[in-house]
Design a protein around this motif. Structure first.
Motif, PDB file in Angstrom:
ATOM      1  N   ARG A 101       0.834  -1.034   0.250  1.00 11.75           N
ATOM      2  CA  ARG A 101      -0.025  -0.064   0.006  1.00 11.75           C
ATOM      3  C   ARG A 101       0.993   1.315   0.007  1.00 11.75           C
ATOM      4  NH1 ARG A 101      -2.969  -1.291   4.489  1.00 11.75           N
ATOM      5  NH2 ARG A 101      -2.260   0.577   5.714  1.00 11.75           N
ATOM      6  N   ARG A 102       2.072   1.355   0.828  1.00  9.41           N
ATOM      7  CA  ARG A 102       2.696   2.323   1.015  1.00  9.41           C
ATOM      8  C   ARG A 102       3.664   2.787  -0.173  1.00  9.41           C
ATOM      9  NH1 ARG A 102       0.116   4.823   4.738  1.00  9.41           N
ATOM     10  NH2 ARG A 102       0.400   3.845   6.833  1.00  9.41           N
ATOM     11  N   GLN A 103       3.919   1.623  -1.065  1.00  4.82           N
ATOM     12  CA  GLN A 103       4.494   1.761  -2.216  1.00  4.82           C
ATOM     13  C   GLN A 103       3.878   2.300  -3.355  1.00  4.82           C
ATOM     14  OE1 GLN A 103       6.060  -2.160  -4.063  1.00  4.82           O
ATOM     15  NE2 GLN A 103       7.975  -0.917  -4.793  1.00  4.82           N
ATOM     16  N   ALA A 104       2.460   1.892  -3.283  1.00  3.19           N
ATOM     17  CA  ALA A 104       1.550   2.498  -4.413  1.00  3.19           C
ATOM     18  C   ALA A 104       1.240   3.981  -4.042  1.00  3.19           C
ATOM     19  CB  ALA A 104       0.227   1.507  -4.243  1.00  3.19           C
ATOM     20  N   GLU A 105       1.365   4.245  -2.908  1.00  2.00           N
ATOM     21  CA  GLU A 105       1.091   5.689  -2.368  1.00  2.00           C
ATOM     22  C   GLU A 105       2.216   6.324  -3.190  1.00  2.00           C
ATOM     23  OE1 GLU A 105       0.800   6.021   1.336  1.00  2.00           O
ATOM     24  OE2 GLU A 105      -1.201   5.165   1.703  1.00  2.00           O
ATOM     25  N   THR A 106       3.454   5.876  -3.131  1.00  2.00           N
ATOM     26  CA  THR A 106       4.523   6.654  -3.164  1.00  2.00           C
ATOM     27  C   THR A 106       4.732   6.670  -4.863  1.00  2.00           C
ATOM     28  OG1 THR A 106       5.664   5.734  -1.221  1.00  2.00           O
ATOM     29  CG2 THR A 106       7.050   6.825  -2.737  1.00  2.00           C
ATOM     30  N   ARG A 118       6.592   7.573   4.983  1.00  2.47           N
ATOM     31  CA  ARG A 118       5.671   6.314   5.237  1.00  2.47           C
ATOM     32  C   ARG A 118       6.222   4.966   4.360  1.00  2.47           C
ATOM     33  NH1 ARG A 118       1.769  10.478   5.497  1.00  2.47           N
ATOM     34  NH2 ARG A 118       1.434  10.235   3.205  1.00  2.47           N
ATOM     35  N   LEU A 119       6.861   5.199   3.360  1.00  3.82           N
ATOM     36  CA  LEU A 119       7.625   3.916   2.354  1.00  3.82           C
ATOM     37  C   LEU A 119       8.642   3.411   3.506  1.00  3.82           C
ATOM     38  CD1 LEU A 119       7.480   1.947   0.164  1.00  3.82           C
ATOM     39  CD2 LEU A 119       8.956   3.699  -1.046  1.00  3.82           C
ATOM     40  N   ALA A 120       9.445   4.420   3.877  1.00  7.64           N
ATOM     41  CA  ALA A 120      10.869   4.071   4.688  1.00  7.64           C
ATOM     42  C   ALA A 120      10.281   3.384   5.969  1.00  7.64           C
ATOM     43  CB  ALA A 120      11.428   5.359   5.164  1.00  7.64           C
ATOM     44  N   VAL A 121       9.343   3.581   6.497  1.00  4.92           N
ATOM     45  CA  VAL A 121       8.773   3.100   7.824  1.00  4.92           C
ATOM     46  C   VAL A 121       8.255   1.712   7.427  1.00  4.92           C
ATOM     47  CG1 VAL A 121       6.970   3.153   9.657  1.00  4.92           C
ATOM     48  CG2 VAL A 121       7.998   5.125   8.959  1.00  4.92           C
ATOM     49  N   ALA A 122       7.661   1.554   6.299  1.00  9.63           N
ATOM     50  CA  ALA A 122       7.143   0.212   5.810  1.00  9.63           C
ATOM     51  C   ALA A 122       8.430  -0.581   5.531  1.00  9.63           C
ATOM     52  CB  ALA A 122       6.211   0.345   4.558  1.00  9.63           C
ATOM     53  N   TYR A 123       9.407  -0.174   4.858  1.00  7.82           N
ATOM     54  CA  TYR A 123      10.336  -0.946   4.677  1.00  7.82           C
ATOM     55  C   TYR A 123      11.024  -1.542   5.739  1.00  7.82           C
ATOM     56  CZ  TYR A 123      11.568  -0.296  -0.405  1.00  7.82           C
ATOM     57  OH  TYR A 123      11.240  -0.213  -1.912  1.00  7.82           O
ATOM     58  N   THR A 129      16.187  -3.086   6.053  1.00  8.67           N
ATOM     59  CA  THR A 129      16.893  -1.868   6.621  1.00  8.67           C
ATOM     60  C   THR A 129      17.678  -0.915   5.388  1.00  8.67           C
ATOM     61  OG1 THR A 129      17.106  -3.118   8.718  1.00  8.67           O
ATOM     62  CG2 THR A 129      18.375  -0.837   8.326  1.00  8.67           C
ATOM     63  N   PRO A 130      18.396  -1.538   4.528  1.00 10.83           N
ATOM     64  CA  PRO A 130      18.942  -0.702   3.402  1.00 10.83           C
ATOM     65  C   PRO A 130      18.046   0.187   2.720  1.00 10.83           C
ATOM     66  CG  PRO A 130      20.101  -2.959   3.446  1.00 10.83           C
ATOM     67  CD  PRO A 130      18.812  -2.939   4.270  1.00 10.83           C
ATOM     68  N   ARG A 131      16.964  -0.457   2.147  1.00  8.64           N
ATOM     69  CA  ARG A 131      15.899   0.530   1.439  1.00  8.64           C
ATOM     70  C   ARG A 131      15.251   1.328   2.380  1.00  8.64           C
ATOM     71  NH1 ARG A 131      14.099  -4.840  -2.200  1.00  8.64           N
ATOM     72  NH2 ARG A 131      15.608  -4.538  -3.706  1.00  8.64           N
ATOM     73  N   ALA A 132      15.226   1.047   3.484  1.00 15.55           N
ATOM     74  CA  ALA A 132      14.524   1.668   4.565  1.00 15.55           C
ATOM     75  C   ALA A 132      15.149   3.225   4.605  1.00 15.55           C
ATOM     76  CB  ALA A 132      14.258   1.137   5.991  1.00 15.55           C
ATOM     77  N   ARG A 133      16.636   2.889   4.757  1.00 16.23           N
ATOM     78  CA  ARG A 133      17.389   4.081   4.766  1.00 16.23           C
ATOM     79  C   ARG A 133      17.383   5.015   3.603  1.00 16.23           C
ATOM     80  NH1 ARG A 133      21.184   5.318   8.603  1.00 16.23           N
ATOM     81  NH2 ARG A 133      23.206   6.527   7.972  1.00 16.23           N
ATOM     82  N   LYS A 134      17.593   4.273   2.614  1.00 17.13           N
ATOM     83  CA  LYS A 134      17.428   5.001   1.267  1.00 17.13           C
ATOM     84  C   LYS A 134      16.240   5.777   1.152  1.00 17.13           C
ATOM     85  CE  LYS A 134      20.765   2.228  -1.244  1.00 17.13           C
ATOM     86  NZ  LYS A 134      21.211   1.426  -2.277  1.00 17.13           N
ATOM     87  N   ALA A 135      15.159   5.228   1.473  1.00 15.87           N
ATOM     88  CA  ALA A 135      13.901   5.822   1.397  1.00 15.87           C
ATOM     89  C   ALA A 135      13.753   7.203   2.224  1.00 15.87           C
ATOM     90  CB  ALA A 135      12.810   4.915   1.401  1.00 15.87           C
ATOM     91  N   MET A 136      14.082   6.683   3.621  1.00 18.66           N
ATOM     92  CA  MET A 136      14.344   8.083   4.438  1.00 18.66           C
ATOM     93  C   MET A 136      15.358   9.360   3.978  1.00 18.66           C
ATOM     94  SD  MET A 136      12.845   8.967   7.111  1.00 18.66           S
ATOM     95  CE  MET A 136      12.170   7.708   8.001  1.00 18.66           C
ATOM     96  N   GLN A 137      16.258   8.744   3.461  1.00 21.32           N
ATOM     97  CA  GLN A 137      17.192   9.746   2.928  1.00 21.32           C
ATOM     98  C   GLN A 137      16.706  10.439   1.906  1.00 21.32           C
ATOM     99  OE1 GLN A 137      20.426   7.107   1.757  1.00 21.32           O
ATOM    100  NE2 GLN A 137      21.639   7.674   3.675  1.00 21.32           N
ATOM    101  N   ARG A 138      15.680   9.772   0.883  1.00 22.60           N
ATOM    102  CA  ARG A 138      15.181  10.585  -0.087  1.00 22.60           C
ATOM    103  C   ARG A 138      13.886  11.379   0.370  1.00 22.60           C
ATOM    104  NH1 ARG A 138      15.098   9.403  -5.566  1.00 22.60           N
ATOM    105  NH2 ARG A 138      13.243  10.146  -6.712  1.00 22.60           N
TER     106      ARG A 138
END
Length: 151
Positions: A101-106, A118-123, A129-138
């Motif tokens: 759901r979060r990926q579709a929103e993004t 929200r995508l980073a939290v979902a990751y 964790t690596p993708r969560a960090r990249k999404a949060m950096q974005r």
């Protein structure tokens, strides 16, 4: 709050260790022995590299918490809607459903830092964790109107 206290305690201990390593580096340099002087020079590099990593992780955590406070003030902080196992771990299937759901929103609003947060939290909930960090950096870059790294 306990996490912040633990982080600052461990960061302080790490800084003290960096100081001891640097002091040992000075002592090794003063011996005059070529091998010891080489080890002493390396002993200066390790605290520098460690300090750089500590600074970047601290800045990342500070910026992520800043965005969380903004979302909380807006009432848009993602709710914890995940089912848990009896041991308290997040159920993998529930995390995957929220992630989809979060990926579709993004994908619908790729320029909105809130969807990336929200995508980073979902990751993170899906234990990626690596993708969560990249999404949060974005999310941080979008919020601060900085150049956004390529996805």
């Amino acid at each position: 709050m306990g996490g912040k206290i633990t982080y600052f305690f461990l960061a302080t201990v790490l800084i003290l260790v960096f100081g001891v390593v640097a002091l040992e580096g000075v002592l090794l340099l003063l011996t005059g022995e070529p091998a010891a002087m080489g080890m002493g020079a390396v002993a200066f590099l390790l605290p520098g590299i460690g300090g750089w990593f500590l600074w970047h992780n601290t800045r990342f955590a500070r910026d992520a918490h800043r965005l969380a406070r903004v979302l909380e003030a807006e009432g848009a902080l993602p709710a914890d809607e995940l089912q848990r196992t009896p041991g308290g771990r997040i159920d993998r299937d529930a995390a995957d459903a929220v992630f989809a759901r979060r990926q579709a929103e993004t994908e619908q609003a790729p320029g909105d830092w809130r969807t990336w947060f929200r995508l980073a939290v979902a990751y993170h909930d899906a234990r990626d964790t690596p993708r969560a960090r990249k999404a949060m950096q974005r999310a941080i870059a979008l919020h601060d109107h900085k150049t956004v790294p390529a996805a």
